[in-house]
Structure formats: structure tokens, C-alpha cells
Design a protein around this motif. Structure first.
Motif, short mmCIF file in Angstrom:
data_model
loop_
_atom_site.label_atom_id
_atom_site.label_comp_id
_atom_site.label_asym_id
_atom_site.label_seq_id
_atom_site.Cartn_x
_atom_site.Cartn_y
_atom_site.Cartn_z
N PRO A 21 0.76 -1.42 -0.01
CA PRO A 21 -0.02 -0.04 0.16
C PRO A 21 1.07 1.25 -0.09
CG PRO A 21 -0.46 -1.27 2.01
CD PRO A 21 0.73 -1.81 1.34
N ILE A 22 0.56 2.09 -1.06
CA ILE A 22 0.86 3.47 -1.07
C ILE A 22 0.04 4.35 -0.49
CG2 ILE A 22 2.08 5.38 -2.41
CD1 ILE A 22 3.25 3.27 -4.23
N ILE A 23 0.04 5.14 0.53
CA ILE A 23 -1.00 5.99 1.11
C ILE A 23 -0.50 7.39 0.63
CG2 ILE A 23 -2.24 6.87 3.11
CD1 ILE A 23 -2.60 4.26 4.15
N LEU A 32 -7.71 15.28 -4.26
CA LEU A 32 -7.26 14.05 -4.60
C LEU A 32 -6.79 14.03 -6.19
CD1 LEU A 32 -8.60 13.55 -1.81
CD2 LEU A 32 -9.44 11.48 -2.91
N SER A 33 -7.16 14.70 -6.85
CA SER A 33 -6.92 14.55 -8.28
C SER A 33 -5.59 15.04 -8.66
CB SER A 33 -7.74 15.35 -9.28
OG SER A 33 -8.03 16.69 -8.75
N ASN A 34 -5.11 15.82 -7.60
CA ASN A 34 -3.64 16.44 -7.90
C ASN A 34 -2.55 15.16 -7.97
OD1 ASN A 34 -4.73 18.55 -7.02
ND2 ASN A 34 -3.22 19.16 -5.39
N PHE A 35 -3.15 13.93 -7.53
CA PHE A 35 -2.42 12.72 -7.71
C PHE A 35 -2.71 11.85 -8.82
CE2 PHE A 35 -1.48 14.51 -3.60
CZ PHE A 35 -0.24 14.33 -3.40
N ASP A 36 -3.30 12.38 -9.74
CA ASP A 36 -3.41 11.44 -10.95
C ASP A 36 -2.43 10.67 -11.58
OD1 ASP A 36 -6.21 12.23 -10.81
OD2 ASP A 36 -6.30 13.57 -12.83
N GLY A 37 -1.35 11.29 -11.70
CA GLY A 37 -0.16 10.77 -12.28
C GLY A 37 0.08 9.57 -11.36
N VAL A 38 0.18 9.46 -10.19
CA VAL A 38 0.63 8.65 -9.06
C VAL A 38 -0.33 7.42 -9.09
CG1 VAL A 38 1.13 8.08 -6.74
CG2 VAL A 38 1.76 10.18 -7.76
N ALA A 39 -1.40 7.80 -9.27
CA ALA A 39 -2.76 6.66 -9.19
C ALA A 39 -2.76 5.95 -10.47
CB ALA A 39 -4.22 7.56 -8.82
N GLN A 243 8.89 8.40 -12.03
CA GLN A 243 10.12 7.69 -12.21
C GLN A 243 11.06 7.56 -11.16
OE1 GLN A 243 9.95 5.66 -15.21
NE2 GLN A 243 11.66 4.76 -13.84
N ILE A 244 11.37 9.00 -10.42
CA ILE A 244 12.26 8.80 -9.35
C ILE A 244 11.75 8.08 -8.36
CG2 ILE A 244 13.06 10.81 -7.40
CD1 ILE A 244 12.97 12.80 -9.49
N LEU A 245 10.44 8.18 -7.82
CA LEU A 245 9.98 7.27 -6.77
C LEU A 245 9.97 5.95 -6.85
CD1 LEU A 245 8.63 7.24 -4.13
CD2 LEU A 245 6.49 7.60 -5.26
N PHE A 246 9.76 5.38 -8.20
CA PHE A 246 9.75 4.14 -8.35
C PHE A 246 11.00 3.67 -8.52
CE2 PHE A 246 9.64 0.45 -11.86
CZ PHE A 246 8.81 -0.21 -11.01
N ASP A 247 12.16 4.33 -8.88
CA ASP A 247 13.50 3.79 -8.98
C ASP A 247 13.98 3.76 -7.67
OD1 ASP A 247 13.37 3.72 -11.82
OD2 ASP A 247 14.57 5.67 -12.15
N TRP A 248 13.64 4.83 -6.78
CA TRP A 248 14.13 4.72 -5.21
C TRP A 248 13.55 3.57 -4.51
CZ3 TRP A 248 11.27 5.33 -0.48
CH2 TRP A 248 12.40 5.69 0.58
N LEU A 249 11.96 3.10 -4.91
CA LEU A 249 11.46 2.22 -4.17
C LEU A 249 12.23 0.75 -4.70
CD1 LEU A 249 7.77 3.20 -4.52
CD2 LEU A 249 9.04 3.12 -2.25
N GLN A 250 12.50 0.57 -5.84
CA GLN A 250 13.06 -0.54 -6.48
C GLN A 250 14.60 -0.50 -5.90
OE1 GLN A 250 10.42 -1.89 -7.84
NE2 GLN A 250 11.74 -2.70 -9.48
N LYS A 251 15.34 0.63 -5.66
CA LYS A 251 16.52 0.26 -4.95
C LYS A 251 16.59 0.06 -3.64
CE LYS A 251 18.83 4.09 -4.28
NZ LYS A 251 19.48 5.34 -4.46
N LYS A 252 15.66 0.22 -3.09
CA LYS A 252 15.33 -0.09 -1.56
C LYS A 252 14.59 -1.33 -1.46
CE LYS A 252 16.98 3.89 0.37
NZ LYS A 252 18.28 3.77 1.21
N ASN A 253 14.18 -2.12 -2.32
CA ASN A 253 13.52 -3.13 -2.23
C ASN A 253 12.06 -2.88 -1.36
OD1 ASN A 253 15.14 -4.97 -3.75
ND2 ASN A 253 16.48 -5.13 -1.90
#
Length: 254
Positions: A21-23, A32-39, A243-253
Motif C-alpha cells: 500500500p502507498i497511502i 485528490l486529483s492532484n495525484f492522478d499521475g501517481v494513481a 520515475q524518481i519514486l519508482f526507481d528509489w522504491l526498487q533500489k530499496k526493495n
């Protein structure tokens, strides 16, 4: 994405995907629509994106503060039965995320802040006496973004309506005072949760030196910049933000 909202008990929220879960915690004037991209981006990648509506203007005035909003998020996390979550917060949402992480570290897998309050507040309430002046509010809304065109008439109208609603204005000022009162400078060095800081290089609301200060004080943080970007990176540069967030999450497993 058309936001289908779920309603359960006192909670109204958007949810998509399955997995970790990403809250997402929105800001004071942020919908809430400010986060369309993330959603849109994260559900296909194995994450469950959940965006609760925070009770910014609906709680009793005594519960209109950073601490009470963090408690609301904790109750929501427990209501949903989540074990550990990744928190993503913009502006006031970042501050709520920081306070939540301080209070309930066992519930937080990782924290992501962008344009967050908590160290520096640029007097959110200082200039509201001009609240009847539409052009002034328009200028203030445009200042949030690097590209003023992002402050559409719809966004400006919403801010204008908020500051001209007496109850909402009082609550806005109450929250601004609470944000100053809940300064996190002393807490941050004790917070070891992995933290990703994504910041607009041209943020006028929480300037770049605030991001540097967060990075310096948090023992387990990484700081990433987005160029030609103001206070709401996930709205102005959604692809780069994701992309920044996804790469960081991947790097941190994560």
C-alpha cells in the motif's frame, strides 16, 4: 483517471491496484486529483494506491491540527488492515506523514515527502485579509507552480471559495498555526525510516533550502530535485516524479 471514491464509516477514499500500500496524503488546498499521475502509474507496478480524503475542513476545530490528522491516518490504516505502508505526502500532507512516522514508526515502511511543511512555514495565513480580491488569490495560486498555467481557473476558483468561506478560513489559519507549532527539527534526527525527498528546484512556498535541511536532519534520507518545478512536483512533472519514486522504491526493495 475518473476517481471512484469508496465510503466506509467516516472514511472517503480512492483505491486502485493490489500489492504494497502507498497511502497518499494531500495538502491543504490539494484535491485528490492532484495525484492522478501517481494513481495511474503505480497500480500496474504491483502497488495498491490509496488516497484518503483528509478531514481538513470537517473536523471539530480542536481536532484541526497536524497531530489529529496523523491520528486520523493511523485509524484509517488500521481500518484497512494494512501492516506497513509507504506514505507519500505533499505540503501539509508531507508534514502529516512526518508526524505519523514519528508517532507510529512501526506502521511505516517508507516515507516520501515533496514540498513538505514541518521545518519552515511561509506564513500561509499572512495575506488572507485580501481574500475578496480574486486577482490576488489568482497570483497566489499561480505562485505555487513554476508554470502559472497549471493554476487553472478551476483551481483558482476553488482556492478563492475556500478563503472566502469564513469557517474554512478559520480552519486554514488554525492549521497554519498548528504547522508552526509542530516543527519537526528536533524529531527528525531520531527518525530512521527510509525517506525519499523529491523537491521542485523552483518551489517558492517551501524553498529548496528546506529540502536540504530535511535531508541533513533525517538520518536515512535521499534528496532528488526536479527542475522547472514549483511546490507540487507530482502535478507539474508527474512522469519525472513517478520515475524518481519508482526507481528509489526498487533500489530499496520496497
Amino acid at each position: 483517471m475518473e476517481f471512484m471514491l469508496k465510503k466506509e464509516k467516516k472514511y472517503t477514499y480512492f483505491e486502485a491496484g493490489e500489492g504494497t500500500p502507498i497511502i497518499i496524503l494531500h495538502g491543504l488546498m490539494g484535491g485528490l486529483s492532484n495525484f492522478d499521475g501517481v494513481a495511474n502509474f503505480f497500480p500496474p507496478k504491483g502497488y495498491k494506491v490509496v488516497i484518503p480524503e483528509l478531514p481538513i475542513y470537517t473536523q471539530n476545530i480542536l481536532k484541526t491540527n497536524v497531530k489529529a490528522f496523523s491520528k486520523f491516518v493511523k485509524d484509517f490504516v488500521i481500518h484497512k488492515g494494512f501492516d506497513q505502508v509507504i506514505l507519500v505526502g505533499n505540503s501539509l500532507g508531507g508534514h502529516i506523514g512526518l508526524y505519523f512516522t514519528k508517532m507510529y514508526p512501526e506502521l511505516v515502511k517508507a516515507l516520501v515527502i515533496t514540498g513538505s511543511s514541518g521545518l519552515y512555514e511561509s506564513g500561509m495565513g499572512e495575506s488572507y485579509p485580501k481574500r475578496g480580491d480574486y486577482e490576488y488569490i489568482k497570483k497566489k495560486a499561480e505562485d505555487v507552480f513554476y508554470d502559472p498555467a497549471i493554476a487553472t481557473k478551476e483551481i483558482v476558483d476553488e482556492v478563492f471559495a475556500t478563503v472566502n468561506d469564513r469557517i474554512k478560513l478559520i480552519k486554514t489559519l488554525t492549521i497554519a498555526k498548528s504547522a508552526i507549532r509542530h516543527n519537526m527539527a528536533k524529531d527528525l534526527p531520531k527518525m530512521t525510516t527510509p525517506t525519499c525527498i523529491i523537491w521542485g528546484k523552483n518551489d517558492k512556498v517551501t524553498p529548496p533550502n528546506v529540502a536540504e535541511e530535511f535531508d541533513k536532519l533525517l538520518p536515512n534520507s535521499e534528496l532528488f530535485w526536479i527542475d522547472k518545478c514549483g511546490h507540487a512536483a507530482m502535478m507539474e512533472h508527474p512522469e519525472e516524479f513517478n520515475q524518481i519514486l519508482f526507481d528509489w522504491l526498487q533500489k530499496k526493495n520496497l
